[in-house]
Motif scaffolding. Structure first.
Motif, short mmCIF file in Angstrom:
data_model
loop_
_atom_site.label_atom_id
_atom_site.label_comp_id
_atom_site.label_asym_id
_atom_site.label_seq_id
_atom_site.Cartn_x
_atom_site.Cartn_y
_atom_site.Cartn_z
N ALA A 280 0.83 -1.21 0.00
CA ALA A 280 0.00 0.00 0.00
C ALA A 280 0.86 1.25 0.00
O ALA A 280 0.54 2.24 -0.67
N GLU B 233 -2.70 -1.01 -3.89
CA GLU B 233 -3.75 -1.16 -2.87
C GLU B 233 -4.42 -2.52 -2.88
O GLU B 233 -5.01 -2.93 -1.89
N LYS B 234 -4.36 -3.22 -4.02
CA LYS B 234 -5.03 -4.50 -4.14
C LYS B 234 -4.03 -5.60 -4.49
O LYS B 234 -2.97 -5.33 -5.04
#
Length: 733
Positions: free
Chosen positions: A485, A490-491
């Motif tokens: 992150a 973020e994923k």
């Protein structure tokens, strides 16, 4: 979770013994037998019984540590520690490029952690510089297995087959001390009338159980195997029909073996011709037999060829790909098998795919949602990566390894680690390597997290969380999630291990180590599932002839499950593959490959200055670099420190008595430890265990000469000299 019994698995060796954990009100944890798990059937060694002691906050890390301006490690918040790591890695990448950052993993990480660490290195950091300490374990056996069979799995059959075969040759392995619960299989073999041959320069606890003990000079296992193959040919014991039908390359391998006649091999190895002939007779007379290798023949600069020679012996006698016969490797680390299958090895992607294979890159990149061209190529092997620290590689993220103690030429590697611009370590305890870090993150242990491991049989297992970790401790998956992150990703880096495993299933689908048909639900209900295990939509064509599909459930209109097979519509579930190669090998034409492998000397032979051979290994009450076991009082009482094992004749020449400090000196350094005098070792050889740092650090001495295929260092043999230590005190390196 309190006061409930949780079935799980030991954190140490590759047996992954089953055990039950029960938390007590006083905060301790009780370990009890788990007789339903078929590998250990309830038996546990001292390390397994005492494993919960390392869970105690008295010996483990419970807060992040950062290096202060004064140079000491001081407690910090998780936010501060993670920010420091991300900032330092970003700065190094900006100045030196992605390969300026290295990643080093461990064979004790769960499959989920190993998978995520490899993905993090390649997707987030974009570095090719990732490898792991499993390179120091079974990589030579893996290289030889892939050459011969097209596939590497530690054991291509379950341990339960060992007592039912006719003869086992155990090469360079001491399971009585390294994995004690497995010794019952070899005892049962002998009780059933089978024979055990142990090949080891020391008369170990395992060798004492053998019907025949061969004690070759260290570094000559390759010549020994060639000499036995020569006799197989000369005595007419080749299984000609098997060789013709199921193998390729026999004539070339035969020619090499015939140049290694018994008397020549006796001169090289020190094993007498009558002993060679007896070993061949014992191996060839039964209908079925096995060869099992471990670190002895594998941790050599010719380890891949050495294992290949033992595989050739199996192939020539028809002892591979048949019931109760075969070659296998006794993997050492807890998840050494799974650790190399899913991407933390320099040249591999998940599913045991090759990183330089365009199809493999496309498949994994699609699962990861990235461009295949964005994935870096293969990087350096473990020792080469460590040797480059502070030069090409300026920062290192390290998880679950302690190379200051475990790496060859360890004093040099310690210097390289100290020369880094930045070091971040995730560990359970403050290991010798963690003590050198700029940031240390305290992470969860085996009993505090759920995840899968793959034992030496290729059996995928579910370790269940039994305890809540202490406040201030986080999982490695959390660390990678938070760091990703901070790099803007973020994923794709979940904290939930089951979510990671679901992605691992997809990434491994269709690969050599296919886990796509394995789920947490299955693992919770079964005693492990053997890979390869493809998903239901792939399983129909992959079931071996004669195997029945296992059903998820009977159809709703047939709750008893008695409908004719043609009416059952539930998807078939692949049962897993306990036994490999019974129909064909994993090569393009289904044939095993003989690989011609002539004997050659070790990288470093004795001379006038260094006239003695050193070999290294383990003792029963310590494990690997000792970072965890050295914190358990019971284990330390049993094995309090290093020693130098030497023969009485060698001790007499040195003037050393039992317990006297002895210096062992190689071209790389000096180690000092008390003498342990015994006739159980060859007079030309000394032995040191490698579990301790400091003055008695055995790996100060070992040779980093690398096998050309596996890149395995030559831990098991180097030239040394012995010196008496007049002061009677053990001094530093």
């Amino acid at each position: 979770m309190q006061n409930s019994v949780t079935p799980t698995h030991c954190p140490y060796c590759a047996l992954q013994c089953g055990m039950n954990l029960t938390p007590a009100p006083d905060g301790s944890v009780e370990v009890t037998e788990r007789a339903d798990f078929p590998v250990n059937r309830g038996a546990l060694c001292g390390k397994g019984r005492t494993a919960p002691e390392v869970l105690s906050s008295r010996v483990r890390l419970t807060s992040p540590l950062v290096r202060s301006d004064e140079g000491t490690l001081v407690p910090a918040s998780w936010e501060d520690a993670l920010d420091r790591i991300a900032g330092a890695l970003s700065a190094v990448r900006a100045e030196h490029g992605p390969d300026g950052v290295g990643v080093f993993g461990g064979g004790g990480l769960t499959n989920e952690k190993a998978y995520t660490l490899g993905k993090f290195a390649r997707v987030v950091l974009g570095t090719s510089q990732i490898d792991y300490n499993g390179r120091f374990c079974m990589s030579s056996a893996a290289g030889a297995g892939i050459k011969a069979f097209g596939l590497d799995r530690g054991l291509p059959f379950p341990l339960e087959d060992i007592p039912r075969t006719g003869c086992v040759i155990l090469v360079g392995s001491n399971p009585a001390e390294t994995m004690p619960p497995s010794l019952r299989y070899f005892n049962e073999l002998r009780e059933n009338g089978g024979k055990l041959i142990v090949v080891d320069p020391r008369r170990t606890r395992t060798a004492e159980q053998a019907d025949l003990h061969l004690a070759p000079r260290p570094g000559t296992d390759l010549a020994l195997a060639l000499g036995m193959l020569h006799l197989v040919v000369a005595e007419g014991r080749v299984d000609e029909e098997y060789v013709r039908r199921r193998t390729a390359g026999w004539e070339q391998a035969r020619a090499v073996a015939m140049a290694h006649w018994p008397e020549y091999v006796e001169r090289i190895t020190g094993v007498s011709v009558p002993e060679l002939r007896e070993a061949v007779r014992m191996f060839c007379e039964p209908e079925a037999a096995m060869v099992l290798t471990a670190r002895g023949p594998e941790q050599q600069s010719k380890g891949t060829d050495t294992v290949g020679a033992w595989i050739n012996l199996c192939l020539a006698t028809g002892r591979a790909g048949r019931p109760l016969s075969g070659y296998g490797c006794l993997t050492g680390q807890g998840n050494g098998q799974g650790g190399r299958e899913h991407g933390q090895k320099a040249d591999q992607l998940p599913g045991y795919r090759k990183l330089d294979d365009p199809a493999a890159r496309r498949h994994v990149a699609e699962v990861w949602g990235v461009d295949p061209d964005s994935l870096p190529g293969p990087g350096r092997s473990a020792y080469e990566l460590l040797d480059a620290l502070g030069t090409d590689i300026r920062a290192l993220l390290l998880m679950g390894s302690n190379p200051v103690v475990s790496a060859p030429r360890a004093a040099h590697i310690e210097e390289r680690i100290r020369s880094l611009d930045f070091l971040a370590v995730c560990d359970v305890v403050l290991s010798e390597t963690a003590a050198l870090a700029d940031v240390v993150l305290p992470v969860t242990q085996w009993a505090e997290e759920t995840g899968t491991t793959t034992n030496l049989e290729g059996r995928v297992l579910l370790r269940r969380q039994a305890l809540t970790p202490p406040e201030g401790v986080r999982s490695d998956l959390y660390v990678l999630h938070e760091l990703a992150a901070r790099f803007g990703v973020e994923k794709g880096f979940p904290v939930d291990p089951e979510e990671v495993f679901e992605e691992l299933r997809r990434a491994s689908a269709g690969g050599p180590a296919d886990y796509s048909g394995i789920t947490y639900r299955r693992l919770a209900e079964e005693n492990g599932v053997f890979w390869p295990c493809p998903a239901p939509d792939e399983a129909g064509s992959d079931l071996a002839e004669g195997e029945d599909a296992v059903l998820d459930a009977p159809p709703a209109d047939d709750p008893a499950g008695e409908a004719p097979a043609g009416l059952i519509t539930a998807p078939a579930v692949h049962p897993g593959t306990p036994r490999l190669f019974l129909d064909r090998f994993a090569t393009p034409d289904g044939r095993a490959r003989f690989v011609p492998v002539p004997h050659r000397p070790s990288a470093e032979e004795p001379d006038e200055e260094y006239p003695v051979l050193l070999t290294t290994g383990r003792v029963v009450s310590q494990y690997q670099s000792g970072a965890q076991t050295r914190r358990v009082e019971e284990l330390n009482n049993a094995a309090p420190g290093p020693f130098v094992e030497l023969h009485p004749r060698l001790a007499a020449r040195l003037g050393a008595a039992e317990g006297d400090p002895v210096a062992v000196v190689s071209r790389r350094g000096r180690a000092v430890a008390p003498a342990r005098i015994t006739t159980a070792i060859r007079p030309d050889t000394v032995f040191m265990p490698f579990h301790w740092p400091g003055a008695g650090r055995a790996n100060t001495l070992t040779n980093p000469a690398l096998d050309p295929t596996s890149r395995m260092p030559e831990f098991k043999v180097c030239a040394v000299r012995l010196e008496a230590v007049a002061s009677g005190r053990v001094t530093g390196d």
